[in-house]
Motif scaffolding. Structure first.
Motif, PDB file in Angstrom:
ATOM      1  N   ASP A 144      -4.999  14.255   1.167  1.00 40.93           N
ATOM      2  CA  ASP A 144      -6.321  14.498   0.592  1.00 40.93           C
ATOM      3  C   ASP A 144      -7.444  13.932   1.449  1.00 40.93           C
ATOM      4  N   ASP A 145      -7.129  12.884   2.235  1.00 42.28           N
ATOM      5  CA  ASP A 145      -8.143  12.260   3.087  1.00 42.28           C
ATOM      6  C   ASP A 145      -8.324  12.946   4.431  1.00 42.28           C
ATOM      7  N   GLY A 146      -7.519  13.957   4.707  1.00 39.07           N
ATOM      8  CA  GLY A 146      -7.715  14.703   5.941  1.00 39.07           C
ATOM      9  C   GLY A 146      -6.648  14.547   7.001  1.00 39.07           C
ATOM     10  N   PHE A 147      -5.594  13.774   6.730  1.00 37.26           N
ATOM     11  CA  PHE A 147      -4.488  13.691   7.681  1.00 37.26           C
ATOM     12  C   PHE A 147      -3.838  15.069   7.811  1.00 37.26           C
ATOM     13  N   THR A 148      -3.385  15.400   9.002  1.00 34.87           N
ATOM     14  CA  THR A 148      -2.764  16.709   9.224  1.00 34.87           C
ATOM     15  C   THR A 148      -1.244  16.629   9.244  1.00 34.87           C
ATOM     16  N   SER A 149      -0.717  15.425   9.170  1.00 40.43           N
ATOM     17  CA  SER A 149       0.727  15.209   9.176  1.00 40.43           C
ATOM     18  C   SER A 149       1.015  13.912   8.442  1.00 40.43           C
ATOM     19  N   VAL A 150       2.068  13.910   7.633  1.00 39.18           N
ATOM     20  CA  VAL A 150       2.443  12.676   6.931  1.00 39.18           C
ATOM     21  C   VAL A 150       3.938  12.464   7.047  1.00 39.18           C
ATOM     22  N   MET A 151       4.330  11.206   7.068  1.00 36.55           N
ATOM     23  CA  MET A 151       5.743  10.857   7.034  1.00 36.55           C
ATOM     24  C   MET A 151       6.065  10.212   5.692  1.00 36.55           C
ATOM     25  N   ILE A 152       7.053  10.754   5.026  1.00 34.16           N
ATOM     26  CA  ILE A 152       7.585  10.096   3.848  1.00 34.16           C
ATOM     27  C   ILE A 152       8.892   9.428   4.261  1.00 34.16           C
ATOM     28  N   ASP A 153       8.931   8.120   4.141  1.00 37.97           N
ATOM     29  CA  ASP A 153      10.108   7.367   4.551  1.00 37.97           C
ATOM     30  C   ASP A 153      10.924   6.990   3.323  1.00 37.97           C
ATOM     31  N   GLY A 154      11.883   7.843   2.995  1.00 37.17           N
ATOM     32  CA  GLY A 154      12.771   7.574   1.873  1.00 37.17           C
ATOM     33  C   GLY A 154      14.129   7.067   2.322  1.00 37.17           C
ATOM     34  N   SER A 155      14.204   6.570   3.564  1.00 40.15           N
ATOM     35  CA  SER A 155      15.498   6.170   4.125  1.00 40.15           C
ATOM     36  C   SER A 155      16.124   4.982   3.390  1.00 40.15           C
ATOM     37  N   LYS A 156      15.314   4.222   2.675  1.00 43.87           N
ATOM     38  CA  LYS A 156      15.862   3.079   1.928  1.00 43.87           C
ATOM     39  C   LYS A 156      16.556   3.513   0.647  1.00 43.87           C
ATOM     40  N   HIS A 157      16.322   4.760   0.243  1.00 43.95           N
ATOM     41  CA  HIS A 157      16.894   5.268  -1.005  1.00 43.95           C
ATOM     42  C   HIS A 157      18.255   5.922  -0.763  1.00 43.95           C
ATOM     43  N   PRO A 158      19.048   6.083  -1.808  1.00 38.04           N
ATOM     44  CA  PRO A 158      20.270   6.888  -1.695  1.00 38.04           C
ATOM     45  C   PRO A 158      19.936   8.310  -1.244  1.00 38.04           C
ATOM     46  N   PHE A 159      20.904   8.984  -0.664  1.00 42.72           N
ATOM     47  CA  PHE A 159      20.701  10.298  -0.056  1.00 42.72           C
ATOM     48  C   PHE A 159      20.015  11.286  -1.000  1.00 42.72           C
ATOM     49  N   GLU A 160      20.509  11.430  -2.203  1.00 40.93           N
ATOM     50  CA  GLU A 160      19.947  12.417  -3.132  1.00 40.93           C
ATOM     51  C   GLU A 160      18.518  12.070  -3.536  1.00 40.93           C
ATOM     52  N   GLU A 161      18.215  10.774  -3.690  1.00 40.57           N
ATOM     53  CA  GLU A 161      16.856  10.367  -4.030  1.00 40.57           C
ATOM     54  C   GLU A 161      15.910  10.614  -2.854  1.00 40.57           C
ATOM     55  N   ASN A 162      16.394  10.388  -1.646  1.00 36.66           N
ATOM     56  CA  ASN A 162      15.596  10.681  -0.452  1.00 36.66           C
ATOM     57  C   ASN A 162      15.255  12.169  -0.414  1.00 36.66           C
ATOM     58  N   ILE A 163      16.223  13.011  -0.739  1.00 34.23           N
ATOM     59  CA  ILE A 163      15.977  14.453  -0.790  1.00 34.23           C
ATOM     60  C   ILE A 163      14.917  14.779  -1.835  1.00 34.23           C
ATOM     61  N   ARG A 164      15.070  14.221  -3.023  1.00 37.12           N
ATOM     62  CA  ARG A 164      14.124  14.525  -4.103  1.00 37.12           C
ATOM     63  C   ARG A 164      12.706  14.118  -3.736  1.00 37.12           C
ATOM     64  N   LEU A 165      12.557  12.886  -3.222  1.00 35.03           N
ATOM     65  CA  LEU A 165      11.237  12.368  -2.863  1.00 35.03           C
ATOM     66  C   LEU A 165      10.621  13.176  -1.724  1.00 35.03           C
ATOM     67  N   THR A 166      11.423  13.464  -0.712  1.00 40.57           N
ATOM     68  CA  THR A 166      10.910  14.221   0.432  1.00 40.57           C
ATOM     69  C   THR A 166      10.478  15.613   0.014  1.00 40.57           C
ATOM     70  N   LYS A 167      11.269  16.261  -0.819  1.00 33.91           N
ATOM     71  CA  LYS A 167      10.921  17.607  -1.284  1.00 33.91           C
ATOM     72  C   LYS A 167       9.615  17.604  -2.054  1.00 33.91           C
ATOM     73  N   GLU A 168       9.399  16.573  -2.857  1.00 33.11           N
ATOM     74  CA  GLU A 168       8.146  16.455  -3.618  1.00 33.11           C
ATOM     75  C   GLU A 168       6.949  16.358  -2.680  1.00 33.11           C
ATOM     76  N   VAL A 169       7.078  15.549  -1.637  1.00 34.00           N
ATOM     77  CA  VAL A 169       5.984  15.414  -0.666  1.00 34.00           C
ATOM     78  C   VAL A 169       5.787  16.713   0.100  1.00 34.00           C
TER      79      VAL A 169
END
Length: 309
Positions: A95-120
């Motif tokens: 929303d602030d104007g960044f053209t690329s973002v990284m969501i780092d869900g690597s600390k989460h279990p695999f399926e939660e990382n997938i869910r969080l990343t997909k949401e972003v």
């Protein structure tokens, strides 16, 4: 020119076996040094903002400084959020104007990382913003574990393929042996290139990202220490390893520690040689030049990206 996404940058990098430098920024002098180097070398450029940078300088200042850099240099620049820890910070940066973002869900279990990343991904893509994610865990700056133990946290190639398919992420940071900070290896430097090759073979169209990729050049460590620093034993990723990674799908190489070393070494040197100086411009100016020199070195000798727009 304008703020742009990394899509075109990475497509060209994948095709031509080079990597785009992603340089962490914290203040005006760092930004100026980086963009002046990129302008002279006529190369693509990613400026990225970490959690520490957001806390130190506030996002609004950094966004406006990057916008000023575009006006001053006429470069296309991607503005990237580095290691976004949750959906809310990623959304705010989009929303602030960044053209690329990284969501780092690597600390989460695999399926939660997938869910969080997909949401972003779903939110960012709706706004025309690209997303990087991470799978696997990089060692910390003080970790002292052998290769076999470290392999347990490396990216699993088959999981990488499943992750990309299920999330629709644009690029993927992989763990193959690098680590954050100035103390990346206790012994002989090691990167798992066979693992990288396997990942790239399974997802050949997905740009891969190498975090913790500063080379920690010995001359800059020595310069810091010669002028009062205390950073013995610092060791980074050899430059030849970075070049090799770019041949196997790595399109983005994150560089932060090398910038800090170059800047700090020059400031220490100036203050030691000119103890009467108290005008920040007297030492920040040479420090800015040191940043520029470091970035030019990276572009020409490590990333193989000079003169590629």
């Amino acid at each position: 020119m304008a703020l742009v996404t990394t899509k075109e940058m990475f497509a060209k990098a994948l095709k031509n076996d080079y990597a785009v430098g992603a340089f962490n920024v914290n203040n005006m002098e760092i930004i100026q040094g980086i963009v002046e180097a990129a302008k002279e070398e006529k190369t693509s450029l990613i400026l990225q903002v970490s959690a520490g940078a957001r806390k130190y300088a506030k996002p609004v200042y950094l966004v406006k400084l990057v916008e000023a850099a575009i006006l001053d240099t006429d470069l296309d620049i991607a503005l990237h959020l580095d290691h976004g820890e949750d959906f809310d910070i990623c959304k705010k940066c989009v929303d602030d104007g960044f053209t690329s973002v990284m969501i780092d869900g690597s600390k989460h279990p695999f399926e939660e990382n997938i869910r969080l990343t997909k949401e972003v991904v779903e939110y960012a893509h709706s706004k025309g913003v690209v997303v990087e994610a991470e799978l696997g865990k990089l060692a910390g700056i003080e970790d002292n574990i052998n290769v076999d133990a470290r392999s347990a946290t490396f990216t699993v190639p088959e999981e990488a393929a499943e992750f990309v398919e299920k999330t629709g992420v644009d690029s993927l940071a992989v763990a193959i042996g690098t680590s954050h900070g100035a103390y990346k290896f206790k012994g002989e430097p090691y990167l798992d290139f066979e693992r990288l090759k396997k990942i790239h073979s399974l997802i050949p169209d997905t740009p891969l990202v190498l975090h913790g990729a500063s080379t920690v050049l010995p001359e800059f460590v020595k310069k810091c220490n010669d002028y009062g620093g205390d950073i013995p034993g610092a060791q980074g990723v050899p430059e030849d390893m970075i070049k090799e990674a770019a041949k196997h799908g790595v399109c983005k190489v994150n560089i932060d520690t090398d910038l800090r070393l170059a800047m700090t070494a020059e400031i220490r040197k100036h203050l030691a040689e000119h103890p009467a100086d108290f005008d920040p411009r007297k030492y920040l100016g040479p420090a800015r030049d040191a940043i520029k020199g470091m970035v030019q070195h990276k572009i020409k000798n490590v990333l193989n990206a000079s003169n590629i727009k």
